[in-house]
Design a protein around this motif. Structure first.
Motif, PDB file in Angstrom:
ATOM      1  N   LYS A   1     -25.531  38.036 -36.526  1.00  0.00           N
ATOM      2  CA  LYS A   1     -24.840  38.832 -36.147  1.00  0.00           C
ATOM      3  C   LYS A   1     -23.862  38.850 -36.483  1.00  0.00           C
ATOM      4  N   ARG A   2     -23.005  38.274 -35.616  1.00  0.00           N
ATOM      5  CA  ARG A   2     -21.171  37.412 -36.139  1.00  0.00           C
ATOM      6  C   ARG A   2     -20.679  37.931 -37.723  1.00  0.00           C
ATOM      7  N   ARG A   3     -21.699  37.370 -38.342  1.00  0.00           N
ATOM      8  CA  ARG A   3     -21.191  37.166 -39.591  1.00  0.00           C
ATOM      9  C   ARG A   3     -20.872  38.084 -40.196  1.00  0.00           C
ATOM     10  N   ILE A   4     -22.351  39.117 -39.901  1.00  0.00           N
ATOM     11  CA  ILE A   4     -22.724  40.724 -40.552  1.00  0.00           C
ATOM     12  C   ILE A   4     -21.183  41.373 -41.072  1.00  0.00           C
ATOM     13  N   LYS A   5     -21.110  40.799 -39.455  1.00  0.00           N
ATOM     14  CA  LYS A   5     -20.196  42.354 -38.148  1.00  0.00           C
ATOM     15  C   LYS A   5     -18.606  41.935 -39.317  1.00  0.00           C
ATOM     16  N   LYS A   6     -17.960  41.248 -39.987  1.00  0.00           N
ATOM     17  CA  LYS A   6     -16.867  40.613 -41.104  1.00  0.00           C
ATOM     18  C   LYS A   6     -16.947  41.295 -41.676  1.00  0.00           C
ATOM     19  N   VAL A   7     -18.170  41.661 -42.670  1.00  0.00           N
ATOM     20  CA  VAL A   7     -18.610  41.998 -43.594  1.00  0.00           C
ATOM     21  C   VAL A   7     -18.891  44.231 -43.082  1.00  0.00           C
ATOM     22  N   GLU A   8     -19.366  44.219 -42.280  1.00  0.00           N
ATOM     23  CA  GLU A   8     -19.705  45.412 -41.716  1.00  0.00           C
ATOM     24  C   GLU A   8     -19.024  46.594 -42.079  1.00  0.00           C
ATOM     25  N   ARG A   9     -18.086  47.309 -42.081  1.00  0.00           N
ATOM     26  CA  ARG A   9     -17.352  47.687 -42.748  1.00  0.00           C
ATOM     27  C   ARG A   9     -17.748  48.295 -44.651  1.00  0.00           C
TER      28      ARG A   9
ATOM     29  N   THR B   1     -28.956  44.860 -49.075  1.00  0.00           N
ATOM     30  CA  THR B   1     -27.605  43.956 -49.076  1.00  0.00           C
ATOM     31  C   THR B   1     -27.656  42.929 -47.910  1.00  0.00           C
ATOM     32  N   TYR B   2     -27.715  44.374 -46.750  1.00  0.00           N
ATOM     33  CA  TYR B   2     -28.291  43.778 -45.187  1.00  0.00           C
ATOM     34  C   TYR B   2     -29.666  42.688 -45.016  1.00  0.00           C
ATOM     35  N   TYR B   3     -30.065  42.798 -44.989  1.00  0.00           N
ATOM     36  CA  TYR B   3     -31.607  42.668 -45.477  1.00  0.00           C
ATOM     37  C   TYR B   3     -31.207  41.254 -46.639  1.00  0.00           C
ATOM     38  N   LEU B   4     -31.050  41.498 -47.126  1.00  0.00           N
ATOM     39  CA  LEU B   4     -30.768  39.927 -47.985  1.00  0.00           C
ATOM     40  C   LEU B   4     -30.140  39.052 -47.501  1.00  0.00           C
ATOM     41  N   LEU B   5     -28.890  39.830 -46.304  1.00  0.00           N
ATOM     42  CA  LEU B   5     -28.094  38.453 -45.760  1.00  0.00           C
ATOM     43  C   LEU B   5     -28.817  37.967 -44.385  1.00  0.00           C
ATOM     44  N   VAL B   6     -29.361  38.865 -43.984  1.00  0.00           N
ATOM     45  CA  VAL B   6     -30.258  38.555 -43.247  1.00  0.00           C
ATOM     46  C   VAL B   6     -31.312  37.352 -42.158  1.00  0.00           C
ATOM     47  N   VAL B   7     -31.993  38.738 -43.830  1.00  0.00           N
ATOM     48  CA  VAL B   7     -33.115  37.624 -43.550  1.00  0.00           C
ATOM     49  C   VAL B   7     -33.399  36.287 -44.771  1.00  0.00           C
TER      50      VAL B   7
ATOM     51  N   PHE C   1     -20.288  48.034 -45.668  1.00  0.00           N
ATOM     52  CA  PHE C   1     -21.742  48.502 -45.888  1.00  0.00           C
ATOM     53  C   PHE C   1     -20.974  50.410 -45.562  1.00  0.00           C
ATOM     54  N   TYR C   2     -19.925  50.973 -44.855  1.00  0.00           N
ATOM     55  CA  TYR C   2     -19.503  51.949 -44.903  1.00  0.00           C
ATOM     56  C   TYR C   2     -18.584  52.416 -46.226  1.00  0.00           C
ATOM     57  N   THR C   3     -17.526  52.067 -46.202  1.00  0.00           N
ATOM     58  CA  THR C   3     -16.545  52.457 -47.283  1.00  0.00           C
ATOM     59  C   THR C   3     -17.047  52.402 -48.595  1.00  0.00           C
ATOM     60  N   ILE C   4     -17.700  51.359 -49.254  1.00  0.00           N
ATOM     61  CA  ILE C   4     -18.406  51.716 -50.097  1.00  0.00           C
ATOM     62  C   ILE C   4     -19.070  53.166 -50.596  1.00  0.00           C
ATOM     63  N   PRO C   5     -20.270  53.164 -50.077  1.00  0.00           N
ATOM     64  CA  PRO C   5     -21.043  54.376 -50.035  1.00  0.00           C
ATOM     65  C   PRO C   5     -19.781  55.629 -49.660  1.00  0.00           C
ATOM     66  N   ILE C   6     -19.375  55.746 -48.766  1.00  0.00           N
ATOM     67  CA  ILE C   6     -18.098  57.072 -48.294  1.00  0.00           C
ATOM     68  C   ILE C   6     -17.538  57.189 -49.054  1.00  0.00           C
ATOM     69  N   SER C   7     -16.960  56.066 -49.614  1.00  0.00           N
ATOM     70  CA  SER C   7     -15.263  56.137 -49.830  1.00  0.00           C
ATOM     71  C   SER C   7     -15.540  56.353 -51.626  1.00  0.00           C
ATOM     72  N   TYR C   8     -17.010  55.998 -52.326  1.00  0.00           N
ATOM     73  CA  TYR C   8     -17.334  56.153 -53.426  1.00  0.00           C
ATOM     74  C   TYR C   8     -17.332  58.330 -54.081  1.00  0.00           C
ATOM     75  N   ALA C   9     -18.531  58.685 -52.995  1.00  0.00           N
ATOM     76  CA  ALA C   9     -18.613  59.723 -52.616  1.00  0.00           C
ATOM     77  C   ALA C   9     -17.915  59.687 -52.753  1.00  0.00           C
ATOM     78  N   LEU C  10     -16.466  60.550 -51.539  1.00  0.00           N
ATOM     79  CA  LEU C  10     -15.758  61.203 -51.305  1.00  0.00           C
ATOM     80  C   LEU C  10     -14.738  60.940 -52.081  1.00  0.00           C
ATOM     81  N   ILE C  11     -14.268  60.392 -53.567  1.00  0.00           N
ATOM     82  CA  ILE C  11     -13.576  60.573 -54.633  1.00  0.00           C
ATOM     83  C   ILE C  11     -13.911  61.585 -55.514  1.00  0.00           C
ATOM     84  N   THR C  12     -15.282  61.207 -56.097  1.00  0.00           N
ATOM     85  CA  THR C  12     -16.224  61.853 -57.256  1.00  0.00           C
ATOM     86  C   THR C  12     -16.222  63.223 -56.804  1.00  0.00           C
TER      87      THR C  12
END
Length: 213
Positions: free
Chosen positions: A129-137, A117-123, A139-150
């Motif tokens: 970089k400023r716009r990416i940083k607004k949604v960067e959280r 997704t990062y490459y899709l948005l940037v490339v 990128f970590y929240t979704i994988p970690i939250s789903y893994a921890l919950i399951t």
């Protein structure tokens, strides 16, 4: 002399080789990112850092393979009576811990999807970089939250049990004669798909689509 079928011996040894290589590779990435203060400011290295940390955590338990499985667990490849899982020296507690981290592995394909997704948005879309940083959280929240919950749900619902080469979602009641699984435990195959298989397939298709365009 071990009283274990050759299949379970192979399943106990093979993951140690591949997981050791994975630990070495991911640890190298972590070391290089952490020692470079400049790279830690950018989104891409931080995604790689999260992915690599996740990989080391999971690969460590892959390396353990059959060790966390309760001692004396009967192998599904054997005679069903006396032949046990090779290398199984663990307890119910160690099996639950291994099962938690083995389910946590779902974070890895999800991190790969966020990287794509990062490459899709940037490339492709030219995000700054400023716009990416607004949604960067996310990128970590979704994988970690789903893994921890399951992973937490699997342990809390007593779904963790031996799966021949490690511990994962397969209720221990299925290994005890006369034991009655709970309604949730009886749906463990569906839970396996929801917890891991479906997210993996979705991520594979999603990443393939992105990198073919």
């Amino acid at each position: 002399m071990t009283n274990s079928p050759p299949e379970t011996i192979a399943l106990a040894i093979a993951p140690k080789i591949t997981s050791f290589l994975s630990i070495c590779g991911s640890s190298t990435i972590i070391f290089k990112i952490m020692r470079n203060q400049k790279s830690r400011r950018d989104t891409l290295p931080r995604i790689m850092l999260g992915m690599s940390i996740c990989d080391v955590l999971v690969a460590t338990w892959f390396f353990a393979s059959t060790w966390p499985i309760p001692k004396g667990t009967i192998s599904s490849f054997g005679d069903g009576i006396t032949q046990t899982v090779f290398g199984a020296i663990g307890t119910d507690l160690s099996c639950n811990i291994a099962g938690f981290f083995n389910q946590y592995q779902v974070a890895s394909p999800l991190f790969n999807a966020t990287l794509a997704t990062y490459y899709l948005l940037v490339v492709y879309y030219g995000w700054t970089k400023r716009r990416i940083k607004k949604v960067e959280r996310l990128f970590y929240t979704i994988p970690i939250s789903y893994a921890l919950i399951t992973a937490t749900f699997a342990v809390a619902a007593n779904l963790i049990g031996p799966v021949e080469w490690t511990c994962w979602i397969k209720p221990p009641e299925y290994f005890v004669d006369g034991a009655e699984p709970t309604p949730i435990q009886s749906q463990f195959k569906s839970i396996q798909w929801i917890a891991l298989f479906i997210p993996v397939w979705i991520c594979m298709i999603y990443v393939s689509i992105i990198f073919t365009n």
